[in-house]
Scaffold this motif. Structure first.
Motif, PDB file in Angstrom:
ATOM      1  N   GLN A 136     -43.897 -65.278 -52.255  1.00 42.32           N
ATOM      2  CA  GLN A 136     -44.190 -64.214 -53.136  1.00 42.32           C
ATOM      3  C   GLN A 136     -45.801 -63.145 -52.083  1.00 42.32           C
ATOM      4  OE1 GLN A 136     -41.697 -62.165 -54.600  1.00 42.32           O
ATOM      5  NE2 GLN A 136     -40.594 -64.061 -53.776  1.00 42.32           N
ATOM      6  N   ASN A 137     -46.059 -64.187 -52.282  1.00 43.02           N
ATOM      7  CA  ASN A 137     -48.099 -64.298 -52.600  1.00 43.02           C
ATOM      8  C   ASN A 137     -48.820 -64.347 -51.124  1.00 43.02           C
ATOM      9  OD1 ASN A 137     -47.699 -63.051 -54.733  1.00 43.02           O
ATOM     10  ND2 ASN A 137     -48.318 -65.247 -55.975  1.00 43.02           N
ATOM     11  N   PHE A 138     -49.737 -64.129 -50.476  1.00 43.68           N
ATOM     12  CA  PHE A 138     -49.979 -64.580 -49.658  1.00 43.68           C
ATOM     13  C   PHE A 138     -51.632 -65.598 -49.716  1.00 43.68           C
ATOM     14  CE2 PHE A 138     -49.222 -60.428 -47.944  1.00 43.68           C
ATOM     15  CZ  PHE A 138     -49.011 -60.385 -47.019  1.00 43.68           C
ATOM     16  N   ILE A 139     -52.373 -65.099 -50.734  1.00 44.01           N
ATOM     17  CA  ILE A 139     -52.477 -65.939 -51.727  1.00 44.01           C
ATOM     18  C   ILE A 139     -52.893 -66.591 -53.204  1.00 44.01           C
ATOM     19  CG2 ILE A 139     -54.223 -64.437 -51.512  1.00 44.01           C
ATOM     20  CD1 ILE A 139     -56.786 -67.630 -50.938  1.00 44.01           C
ATOM     21  N   ARG A 140     -53.012 -67.006 -53.901  1.00 41.86           N
ATOM     22  CA  ARG A 140     -53.404 -67.358 -55.122  1.00 41.86           C
ATOM     23  C   ARG A 140     -54.887 -68.001 -55.914  1.00 41.86           C
ATOM     24  NH1 ARG A 140     -51.455 -71.363 -59.704  1.00 41.86           N
ATOM     25  NH2 ARG A 140     -51.594 -70.510 -61.591  1.00 41.86           N
ATOM     26  N   ASN A 178     -60.774 -58.056 -47.081  1.00 39.39           N
ATOM     27  CA  ASN A 178     -61.484 -56.821 -46.038  1.00 39.39           C
ATOM     28  C   ASN A 178     -59.959 -57.985 -44.713  1.00 39.39           C
ATOM     29  OD1 ASN A 178     -63.383 -55.325 -45.601  1.00 39.39           O
ATOM     30  ND2 ASN A 178     -64.790 -56.758 -46.322  1.00 39.39           N
ATOM     31  N   LYS A 179     -59.635 -59.016 -45.247  1.00 40.75           N
ATOM     32  CA  LYS A 179     -59.064 -59.710 -44.385  1.00 40.75           C
ATOM     33  C   LYS A 179     -57.480 -58.731 -43.700  1.00 40.75           C
ATOM     34  CE  LYS A 179     -59.629 -64.466 -45.369  1.00 40.75           C
ATOM     35  NZ  LYS A 179     -59.891 -65.530 -44.532  1.00 40.75           N
ATOM     36  N   LYS A 180     -57.840 -59.568 -42.341  1.00 41.78           N
ATOM     37  CA  LYS A 180     -56.604 -57.762 -41.485  1.00 41.78           C
ATOM     38  C   LYS A 180     -55.943 -58.732 -41.483  1.00 41.78           C
ATOM     39  CE  LYS A 180     -60.423 -57.106 -37.762  1.00 41.78           C
ATOM     40  NZ  LYS A 180     -60.906 -57.558 -36.390  1.00 41.78           N
ATOM     41  N   GLU A 181     -54.982 -59.853 -41.885  1.00 42.74           N
ATOM     42  CA  GLU A 181     -53.831 -60.570 -41.794  1.00 42.74           C
ATOM     43  C   GLU A 181     -52.937 -60.451 -43.037  1.00 42.74           C
ATOM     44  OE1 GLU A 181     -56.382 -63.829 -41.757  1.00 42.74           O
ATOM     45  OE2 GLU A 181     -57.221 -61.688 -41.772  1.00 42.74           O
TER      46      GLU A 181
END
Length: 292
Positions: A136-140, A178-181
């Motif tokens: 579900q998530n890019f990062i935790r 700021n992460k473009k991804e």
């Protein structure tokens, strides 16, 4: 245009290369910059960037909805943002937390799939780490002291093998926002994995360069800690709304005014929308000083 002087070879040039990290050193070219780096790196500090203006809302809250607008320094860690949210919303910092950057394109997880959830919990009990549902998530971003919190055992559904995890005291807000991804990520702060107090974080702008947190607006009284999820909060509000509260409602009001971790002796009567920015900001200044 006047010539500038390289800080290594002292040669004067009309156009100099500036250190991209701190912006304080100027060189005639990349060669002198590389030559100077072993010495300069000890004093080189990243340029301060404008603060982030965040609108943080508890989306499940109603009548009134509870939200705060928070100015967050770009260089703050997520652990510092956690403390600031605790202060702004009147929580008692008694439970664990995490931040996630939700992927808006992720496949929906079926909350009705109780069998899969039970299989996942059984696997965890056996020391097996299987995923429950799609990523579900890019990062935790997790509480560095999570293992000390009793409610961390409820975090099983928030972990996923394809979701990287970082500790909140090791990663800065600006680095992630700021992460473009994941520029379209939907940020969420979850507090108390038992009661699941979800907070949506909306980036609504940038402010001035600053090192301090500030709460600039908001609405809604702080929710009572350990009240028993949103349904428990609604029951407490209804107790204060009752013209003639019954014994159970009187017990709830007495508990809130005297025993809750974040008790309020003035109660909720005609104060459901209460928020005092001056108190919040005074606490932000003192509490953030203590975390330095």
């Amino acid at each position: 245009m006047s010539a500038g002087k390289c800080e290594v070879c002292l040669e004067e040039k009309l156009k100099l290369v500036t250190c991209g990290r701190c912006g304080n050193r100027k060189y005639c070219g990349a060669g002198c910059q590389r030559k100077n780096w072993p010495t300069h790196k000890h004093a080189c500090q990243p340029k301060k960037q404008p603060s982030w203006i965040l609108k943080i809302t508890i989306p499940d809250s109603r009548d009134p909805q509870i939200w705060r607008t928070l100015v967050c320094p770009d260089g703050a860690t997520f652990q510092e943002l956690h403390y600031a949210i605790q202060v702004a919303f009147g929580w008692a910092a008694a439970h664990s937390y995490d931040f996630v950057a939700r992927d808006p394109t992720a496949e929906e997880r079926s909350v009705a799939d109780i069998r899969a959830l039970m299989q996942h919990r059984m696997a965890l009990d056996k020391g097996e780490h299987r995923d429950f549902g799609p990523r579900q998530n890019f990062i935790r971003i997790i509480n560095p002291d999570d293992d000390k919190m009793t409610d961390s055992m409820h975090a099983y559904g928030r972990k996923h093998s394809q979701t990287p995890e970082k500790k909140a005291d090791k990663v800065c807000v600006g680095e992630q926002f700021n992460k473009k991804e994941w520029k379209d990520a939907e940020w969420e702060y979850m507090y108390d994995f038992g009661n699941n107090w979800g907070h949506e974080i909306e980036i609504i702008g940038r402010g001035k360069v600053d090192d301090v947190f500030e709460c600039t607006s908001g609405n809604g009284h702080a929710i009572a800690e350990d009240v028993g999820s949103m349904s428990g909060w609604e029951e407490l509000k209804n107790a204060y709304r009752a013209a003639q509260p019954d014994n159970e409602q009187k017990k709830k009001m007495h508990w809130f005014e005297n025993s809750a971790s974040n008790f309020d002796p003035e109660g909720l009567k005609e104060r459901e929308s209460y928020v005092d920015l001056s108190i919040i900001n005074a606490l932000l200044r003192t509490s953030m000083d203590c975390t330095d």
